[in-house]
Design a protein around this motif. Structure first.
Motif, PDB file in Angstrom:
ATOM      1  N   LEU A 181       0.820  -1.213   0.000  1.00 45.52           N
ATOM      2  CA  LEU A 181       0.000   0.000   0.000  1.00 45.52           C
ATOM      3  C   LEU A 181       0.858   1.270   0.000  1.00 45.52           C
ATOM      4  N   VAL A 209      -0.672   8.058  13.040  1.00 42.12           N
ATOM      5  CA  VAL A 209      -1.697   8.985  12.533  1.00 42.12           C
ATOM      6  C   VAL A 209      -2.735   9.214  13.644  1.00 42.12           C
ATOM      7  N   ASP A 210      -3.063  10.474  13.850  1.00 38.68           N
ATOM      8  CA  ASP A 210      -4.006  10.803  14.923  1.00 38.68           C
ATOM      9  C   ASP A 210      -5.433  10.468  14.485  1.00 38.68           C
ATOM     10  N   PHE A 224      -7.086   7.976  13.582  1.00 39.69           N
ATOM     11  CA  PHE A 224      -7.223   7.322  12.265  1.00 39.69           C
ATOM     12  C   PHE A 224      -8.501   6.476  12.204  1.00 39.69           C
ATOM     13  N   LYS A 225      -8.862   5.948  13.338  1.00 39.17           N
ATOM     14  CA  LYS A 225     -10.090   5.144  13.368  1.00 39.17           C
ATOM     15  C   LYS A 225     -11.277   6.013  12.926  1.00 39.17           C
ATOM     16  N   THR A 226     -11.265   7.279  13.423  1.00 38.21           N
ATOM     17  CA  THR A 226     -12.335   8.205  13.067  1.00 38.21           C
ATOM     18  C   THR A 226     -12.313   8.497  11.573  1.00 38.21           C
ATOM     19  N   ASN A 267     -11.260   6.557   9.212  1.00 36.17           N
ATOM     20  CA  ASN A 267     -11.825   5.379   8.538  1.00 36.17           C
ATOM     21  C   ASN A 267     -13.345   5.345   8.686  1.00 36.17           C
ATOM     22  N   HIS A 305     -12.615   3.340   4.460  1.00 40.26           N
ATOM     23  CA  HIS A 305     -11.254   2.761   4.465  1.00 40.26           C
ATOM     24  C   HIS A 305     -10.428   3.188   3.267  1.00 40.26           C
ATOM     25  N   ASP A 342      -6.851   4.661   3.315  1.00 39.36           N
ATOM     26  CA  ASP A 342      -5.674   4.168   2.546  1.00 39.36           C
ATOM     27  C   ASP A 342      -4.985   5.319   1.813  1.00 39.36           C
ATOM     28  N   LEU A 381      -2.934   7.218   4.212  1.00 35.94           N
ATOM     29  CA  LEU A 381      -1.691   6.493   4.544  1.00 35.94           C
ATOM     30  C   LEU A 381      -0.671   6.589   3.391  1.00 35.94           C
ATOM     31  N   GLU A 427      -1.325   2.036  11.036  1.00 37.48           N
ATOM     32  CA  GLU A 427      -1.083   3.422  10.636  1.00 37.48           C
ATOM     33  C   GLU A 427       0.179   3.964  11.300  1.00 37.48           C
ATOM     34  N   LYS A 470      -1.850  15.625  20.745  1.00 35.73           N
ATOM     35  CA  LYS A 470      -1.554  15.079  19.410  1.00 35.73           C
ATOM     36  C   LYS A 470      -0.984  16.167  18.468  1.00 35.73           C
TER      37      LYS A 470
HETATM   38  N1  LIG Z   1      -7.851   2.402   6.067  1.00 40.03           N
HETATM   39  C1  LIG Z   1      -7.017   1.731   6.780  1.00 40.03           C
HETATM   40  N2  LIG Z   1      -7.103   1.649   8.107  1.00 40.03           N
HETATM   41  C2  LIG Z   1      -6.237   1.001   8.868  1.00 40.03           C
HETATM   42  C3  LIG Z   1      -5.160   0.345   8.241  1.00 40.03           C
HETATM   43  N3  LIG Z   1      -4.438  -0.237   9.243  1.00 40.03           N
HETATM   44  C4  LIG Z   1      -5.010   0.062  10.417  1.00 40.03           C
HETATM   45  N4  LIG Z   1      -6.139   0.820  10.207  1.00 40.03           N
HETATM   46  C5  LIG Z   1      -7.003   1.302  11.164  1.00 40.03           C
HETATM   47  O1  LIG Z   1      -6.365   2.278  11.996  1.00 40.03           O
HETATM   48  C6  LIG Z   1      -7.145   2.413  13.173  1.00 40.03           C
HETATM   49  C7  LIG Z   1      -6.298   2.624  14.344  1.00 40.03           C
HETATM   50  O2  LIG Z   1      -7.071   3.117  15.337  1.00 40.03           O
HETATM   51  P1  LIG Z   1      -6.623   3.239  16.852  1.00 40.03           P
HETATM   52  O3  LIG Z   1      -5.443   2.338  17.088  1.00 40.03           O
HETATM   53  O4  LIG Z   1      -7.776   2.991  17.678  1.00 40.03           O
HETATM   54  O5  LIG Z   1      -6.143   4.675  17.038  1.00 40.03           O
HETATM   55  P2  LIG Z   1      -6.690   6.078  16.578  1.00 40.03           P
HETATM   56  O6  LIG Z   1      -8.037   6.036  16.151  1.00 40.03           O
HETATM   57  O7  LIG Z   1      -5.715   6.491  15.414  1.00 40.03           O
HETATM   58  O8  LIG Z   1      -6.483   6.954  17.771  1.00 40.03           O
HETATM   59  P3  LIG Z   1      -5.152   7.547  18.308  1.00 40.03           P
HETATM   60  O9  LIG Z   1      -4.036   6.639  17.840  1.00 40.03           O
HETATM   61  O10 LIG Z   1      -5.256   7.584  19.737  1.00 40.03           O
HETATM   62  O11 LIG Z   1      -5.033   8.861  17.652  1.00 40.03           O
HETATM   63  C8  LIG Z   1      -7.966   1.148  13.258  1.00 40.03           C
HETATM   64  O12 LIG Z   1      -9.352   1.464  13.075  1.00 40.03           O
HETATM   65  C9  LIG Z   1      -7.500   0.278  12.101  1.00 40.03           C
HETATM   66  O13 LIG Z   1      -8.573  -0.451  11.520  1.00 40.03           O
HETATM   67  C10 LIG Z   1      -5.058   0.398   6.830  1.00 40.03           C
HETATM   68  O14 LIG Z   1      -4.179  -0.178   6.213  1.00 40.03           O
HETATM   69  N5  LIG Z   1      -5.984   1.094   6.170  1.00 40.03           N
END
Ligand SMILES: Nc1nc2c(ncn2[C@@H]2O[C@H](COP(=O)(O)OP(=O)(O)OP(=O)(O)O)[C@@H](O)[C@H]2O)c(=O)[nH]1
Length: 518
Positions: free
Chosen positions: A371, A401-402, A404-406, A408, A413, A417, A420, A440, A511
């Motif tokens: 990726l 990445v700050d 990142f779940k949000t 997504n 997704h 990507d 990322l 991430e 962050k």
């Molecule tokens: N789109 C996408 N998402 C990914 C990938 N790898 C990991 N993730 C997502 O990254 C997110 C990481 O979220 P968390 O570890 O909860 O952290 P956060 O939401 O970034 O919160 P903080 O780290 O505290 O800022 C998860 O929802 C994973 O599904 C990827 O290759 N692509």
């Protein structure tokens, strides 16, 4: 590994095939030829010198032996004969022989002339100059004391030989009416001069002594007088002709020797006598000398040529066999047989090149994240371990990445990507050693010994992402970062842990910031 090395080698070889490879073979061949040529040249020169030495030795011996047979032996025999005759001769005998009265000499002298091959006629004279010739001839009367052969002064028992002179007897069988006479003064018991005995030499018969031998190198043996008149030769028709250049007589200064006459292209061997004043010559044409050694040289050339051809064939076979051996070796390693793939180096080379490309792709795939196009976690583990083991100082950073779940959850997704990918692209433009640590999270190894610069670059990266205008409305992306450094004795876990703690601090302090070294 072997394949990579081999293919590199093969590619290199094929690229320079027509230059270095052929050049090397030529140089190698030429080098191996050098000893061959030296040996060839040495043997050839040695053969030439030996041939010349043999020639000179053989011809000197031949000339000596021929001179001994033609000159020395007859003279010795003449001396013996005359001594035995004159030992018993008295003035009375001489007077009796010259006068019409019959003495013993009248039968002895004819028997000497007829039984020996040396003499043609005998003139016995008394001290007053009266003489008788045997065999009788009708030549005019002459004064013996004025004849060229009559010794003006001669010691007892000494035979004197005349120079060639005009014979009085026109019936003489010699050419041009010439003759050579051996004479000896006769003394009585009181050493008083009583007369002279003279023998006209039969040079035809003497020449027969040298007629039937087979001279080496087709040499011509000639006996000449000091003035160059031919006295003995196998072809008696030539007798008393001038058959020898004057220059040769002048060059015959030693008692014996040899020289090369450029004018006639002849090798000349000589032996000089002083009584008689004769010179024995053996003459060899240069062509005959060369012809004699040519068979040996020809054989040597043929043998050398055969060796050369054999050597070239051997080289060719070795070259061919070497090619096949390398091909067979490679195919064997790769589990192939020569029959399946053919035996050309080209086939092997192409096959190796294909395999090598596949290998390169496999290595790239194993080390690169699909990726982000960053190095993988696996490669990071290996590089990180090597770097710490090598004790090279470096700085280290973890980027996360700050929220990142949000991202997504809000934008999907795919957008996650894209985020990322963009983050990685900007990071790769700034740093060489950047890896996807997982999800991430990215990590950076900074091998330069300049912390301020490293921090500045991280901050540029952070600001670039922060300021990025996304297509998606309301999308803002930032990252937090924790930094650590290698110190003497640090382990990989310690370095990772320190960076992770600082990342945690960055997250906790709101962050979108970098927590660097204290
Ligand atoms: N789109 C996408 N998402 C990914 C990938 N790898 C990991 N993730 C997502 O990254 C997110 C990481 O979220 P968390 O570890 O909860 O952290 P956060 O939401 O970034 O919160 P903080 O780290 O505290 O800022 C998860 O929802 C994973 O599904 C990827 O290759 N692509």
């Amino acid at each position: 590994m072997f394949s990579v090395l081999f293919i590199t080698c093969m590619e290199h070889c094929s690229q320079v095939k027509n230059t270095i490879s052929h050049k090397s073979i030529c140089v190698l061949t030429a080098c191996t030829f050098i000893p061959f040529f030296i040996m060839f040249l040495y043997t050839f020169i040695a053969m030439d010198i030996r041939h010349k030495d043999d020639f000179i030795e053989t011809m000197t011996r031949f000339n000596d032996n021929s001179a001994r047979n033609a000159i020395e032996r007859p003279i010795q025999e003449m001396q013996l004969l005359l001594h035995s005759l004159l030992g018993q001769l008295t003035s009375k005998d001489i007077e009796g022989y010259i006068s019409p009265s019959h003495t013993e000499l009248n039968s002895i002298i004819p028997s000497i002339v007829n039984s020996t091959t040396f003499f043609e006629a005998v003139i016995l004279s008394d001290k007053e100059g009266n003489y008788t010739i045997y065999p009788e001839n009708h030549a005019e009367k002459f004064n013996v004391k004025e004849r060229p052969w009559y010794p003006v002064s001669a010691r007892k028992d000494e035979i004197r030989f005349s120079v060639p002179y005009k014979a009085i007897d026109k019936t003489s069988k010699y050419n041009n009416g010439m003759a050579v006479t051996a004479s000896m003064n006769i003394f009585n018991d009181h050493s008083e001069f009583v007369g002279n005995i003279a023998f006209d030499l039969d040079l035809h018969n003497l020449s027969a002594l040298i007629k039937n031998n087979h001279p080496p190198y087709h040499a011509r043996f000639k006996v000449v007088s000091y003035d160059g008149n031919l006295l003995m030769y196998s072809n008696t028709k030539e007798l008393f002709k001038r058959a020898i250049p004057q220059a040769w007589i002048e060059r015959a200064k030693e008692s014996e020797g040899h020289f090369f006459d450029v004018a006639t292209k002849s090798y000349v061997f000589y032996r000089v006598y002083d009584n008689p004043e004769w010179i024995a010559f053996s003459i060899v044409n240069e062509a005959n000398f060369k012809k004699h050694g040519s068979a040996e040289k020809y054989f040597f050339f043929l043998t050398s040529l055969a060796c050369l051809i054999f050597y070239l064939v051997l080289l060719f076979i070795i070259k061919l066999y070497f090619k096949q051996a390398i091909t067979a070796l490679y195919l064997n390693i790769n589990g192939l047989s020569i029959d399946e793939k053919g035996d050309s180096i080209k086939t092997v080379s192409e096959s190796l090149r294909e395999n090598s490309k596949k290998l390169e792709i496999a290595i790239h795939d194993a080390e690169t994240d699909g990726l982000t196009n960053l190095f993988t976690r696996k490669k990071f583990d290996a590089d990180f371990y090597d770097l710490v083991s090598a004790k090279n100082s470096f700085y280290f950073a973890i980027i996360d990445v700050d929220n990142f779940k949000t991202v997504n959850d809000t934008f999907g997704h795919n957008t996650g990507d894209v985020v990322l990918t963009y983050l990685s692209k900007v990071g790769s433009d700034i740093f060489s050693n950047i890896y996807r640590f997982g999800g991430e999270e990215l990590v950076v190894i900074y091998p330069e010994n300049n912390y301020e610069k490293f921090y500045t670059l991280l901050d540029i990266w952070r600001k670039t992402l922060e300021q990025k205008q996304w297509r998606e409305e309301g999308l803002n992306v930032t990252f937090s970062c924790g930094v650590s450094a290698w110190h003497e004795g640090s382990t990989t876990d310690e370095i990772l842990k320190k960076a992770d703690i600082r990342l945690y601090q960055a997250k906790n302090s709101g962050k979108n910031c970098i927590v660097g070294l204290e």
